[in-house]
Design a protein around this motif. Structure first.
Motif, short mmCIF file in Angstrom:
data_model
loop_
_atom_site.label_atom_id
_atom_site.label_comp_id
_atom_site.label_asym_id
_atom_site.label_seq_id
_atom_site.Cartn_x
_atom_site.Cartn_y
_atom_site.Cartn_z
N GLU A 3 0.82 -1.21 0.00
CA GLU A 3 0.00 0.00 0.00
C GLU A 3 0.86 1.27 0.00
N VAL A 4 2.10 1.15 -0.43
CA VAL A 4 3.02 2.29 -0.35
C VAL A 4 2.57 3.46 -1.22
N SER A 5 1.86 3.18 -2.31
CA SER A 5 1.42 4.27 -3.19
C SER A 5 0.46 5.23 -2.49
N SER A 6 -0.20 4.76 -1.44
CA SER A 6 -1.08 5.63 -0.67
C SER A 6 -0.42 6.11 0.62
N GLY A 7 0.88 5.86 0.74
CA GLY A 7 1.63 6.34 1.90
C GLY A 7 1.57 5.43 3.11
N ARG A 8 0.93 4.24 2.97
CA ARG A 8 0.82 3.32 4.09
C ARG A 8 1.78 2.15 3.93
N VAL A 9 2.50 1.84 4.99
CA VAL A 9 3.46 0.74 5.00
C VAL A 9 3.27 -0.05 6.29
N GLU A 10 3.27 -1.36 6.17
CA GLU A 10 3.17 -2.21 7.36
C GLU A 10 4.56 -2.69 7.75
N ARG A 11 4.92 -2.42 8.99
CA ARG A 11 6.23 -2.85 9.50
C ARG A 11 6.04 -4.07 10.40
N VAL A 12 6.88 -5.10 10.16
CA VAL A 12 6.86 -6.30 10.98
C VAL A 12 8.26 -6.52 11.55
N VAL A 13 8.34 -6.64 12.87
CA VAL A 13 9.61 -6.93 13.54
C VAL A 13 9.45 -8.29 14.22
N ARG A 14 10.39 -9.19 13.98
CA ARG A 14 10.26 -10.53 14.59
C ARG A 14 11.61 -11.09 14.97
N ASP A 15 11.56 -12.08 15.85
CA ASP A 15 12.74 -12.87 16.18
C ASP A 15 12.36 -14.33 16.04
N THR A 16 13.20 -15.23 16.51
CA THR A 16 12.93 -16.64 16.32
C THR A 16 11.68 -17.13 17.04
N ALA A 17 11.24 -16.40 18.06
CA ALA A 17 10.04 -16.79 18.80
C ALA A 17 8.75 -16.32 18.14
#
Length: 383
Positions: A39-53
């Motif tokens: 959805e970057v063209s509308s200025g929206r970005v989803e951020r995902v941060v993860r580790d092994t768990a």
């Protein structure tokens, strides 16, 4: 103490995510950051941060300008810096169509990361079932839903080629051995010096010493690129054309269609008689060709200016140097299935100036009709 960072790129999200999972498992305390740009063209970005768990953080962020550059500057770098105190390794998992070079250089040269983070690898992950078809594909990213910006007009194949050629290591994922072997054969032509591994076996390491990003860029820049050599692997061919004499602009222009439609990937540096002071870059994939002005030949610069050029640029010029034409050279490389080597070489040789035309000199050459002018002169005007 600075924290190591690995960039993981690739058009294929399932294969790429599986390799990130493995990195997280292999390096206790590591953290991965990914930005979903659908959805970057509308200025929206989803951020995902993860580790092994599992997932540590999941947020939708708003950007003032929907593009990769502002995503990296406004969110990726701050995220990596905020987690460096507790992470043993930071992994930047890039969105499908993001080319790793811009991200690598941003991480290496940003004023806040210079002493805090150090890049140790750029890994590209490929899906063996699809990569050999996609490198021949003439679809734009929009047709696959893989835009990285609202105005993104890039082709799928050109992004794939750059992800492959810039990487410091490549991993191939696939269920069928035949697909894997064909993909690895292709990589042996496109990126013959890059370590390549298979997802289910021990993949090449990307967590060693810090990478010199300037030298990494020099591997692919037209003036200094480390181009593949002549090769034949089953049905895949790579043909190298290396000459000194100038190219006639009209004759080369008439040959372009045949050269790019009969080959899958081609790139290199060349010079036209009427632009004898300019190094021109050739870049073609899946039938789409780009010709760009890459700056002056070293011989066209005052000697005092040579020291301002990078060591890689001066070395490349030294290797290409000839008594008559200095560092001017025709060096183009073509890869594709069962190429007619003699036909390609003969076609390109027919585009060179004859001995009589060469002897006429540059005053005459400048009067040649130049069908490339609408591209090259437009670039110069835009600059």
């Amino acid at each position: 103490m600075s924290v190591p960072v690995v960039i993981v790129s690739g058009l294929y999200p399932v294969a790429r995510s599986a390799r990130v999972d493995r990195l997280l498992a292999e390096h206790p305390g590591s953290v991965a950051v990914h930005h979903d740009l659908r959805e970057v063209s509308s200025g929206r970005v989803e951020r995902v941060v993860r580790d092994t768990a599992g997932v540590l953080d999941l947020q939708e962020i708003q950007l003032a300008h929907g593009c990769v550059t502002c995503t990296v500057r406004e969110d990726l770098i701050p995220q990596l810096l905020s987690r460096m105190g507790s992470a043993s390794l930071l992994i930047a998992e890039l969105w499908d169509s993001v080319e790793p070079r811009a991200v690598a250089e941003a991480l290496a040269w940003h004023e806040d990361t210079v002493h805090a983070l150090h890049l140790t690898g750029v890994l590209t992950v490929l899906d063996a079932e699809h990569v050999t078809d996609d490198i021949c594909c003439d679809e734009r990213l929009a047709q696959r839903g893989k835009l990285a910006a609202a105005d993104d007009e890039r082709y799928l194949a050109e992004v794939l080629a750059r992800q492959i050629e810039y990487a410091t290591a490549i991993v191939v994922s696939g269920a069928e051995e035949e697909d894997i072997e064909l993909a690895r054969a292709l990589l042996g032509h496109l990126a013959p010096t890059t370590p390549t591994g298979v997802l289910d076996s021990a993949p090449p390491s990307v967590t060693g010493a810090e990478i010199d990003v300037e030298m990494l860029g020099a591997r692919v820049d037209p003036a200094t690129a480390q181009l593949p050599c002549d090769a034949q692997t089953d049905e895949i061919s790579t043909v190298v054309w290396h000459r000194l004499r100038a190219l006639h602009p009209q004759r080369l222009f008439e040959a372009v269609d045949e050269l790019v439609t009969e080959t899958v990937r081609s790139r290199g540096r060349f010079w036209l008689a009427n632009r004898h002071e300019r190094l021109l870059a050739w870049d073609a994939v899946a039938g789409i060709v780009s010709v760009e002005d890459a700056g002056p030949w070293l011989a066209a610069l005052p000697e005092a200016a040579w020291e301002m050029e990078s060591p890689a640029r001066r070395m490349a010029a030294t290797l290409d140097w000839s008594p008559a034409l200095d560092d001017r050279v025709q060096h183009l490389v073509f890869t594709g299935p069962d190429l007619d080597r003699d036909r390609i070489l003969s076609l390109l040789d027919s585009c060179l100036l004859t001995e009589e035309e060469m002897l006429a000199g540059s005053d005459i050459w400048t009067g040649y009709q130049d069908p490339f002018a609408f591209i090259l002169d437009l670039e110069e005007t835009s600059a």
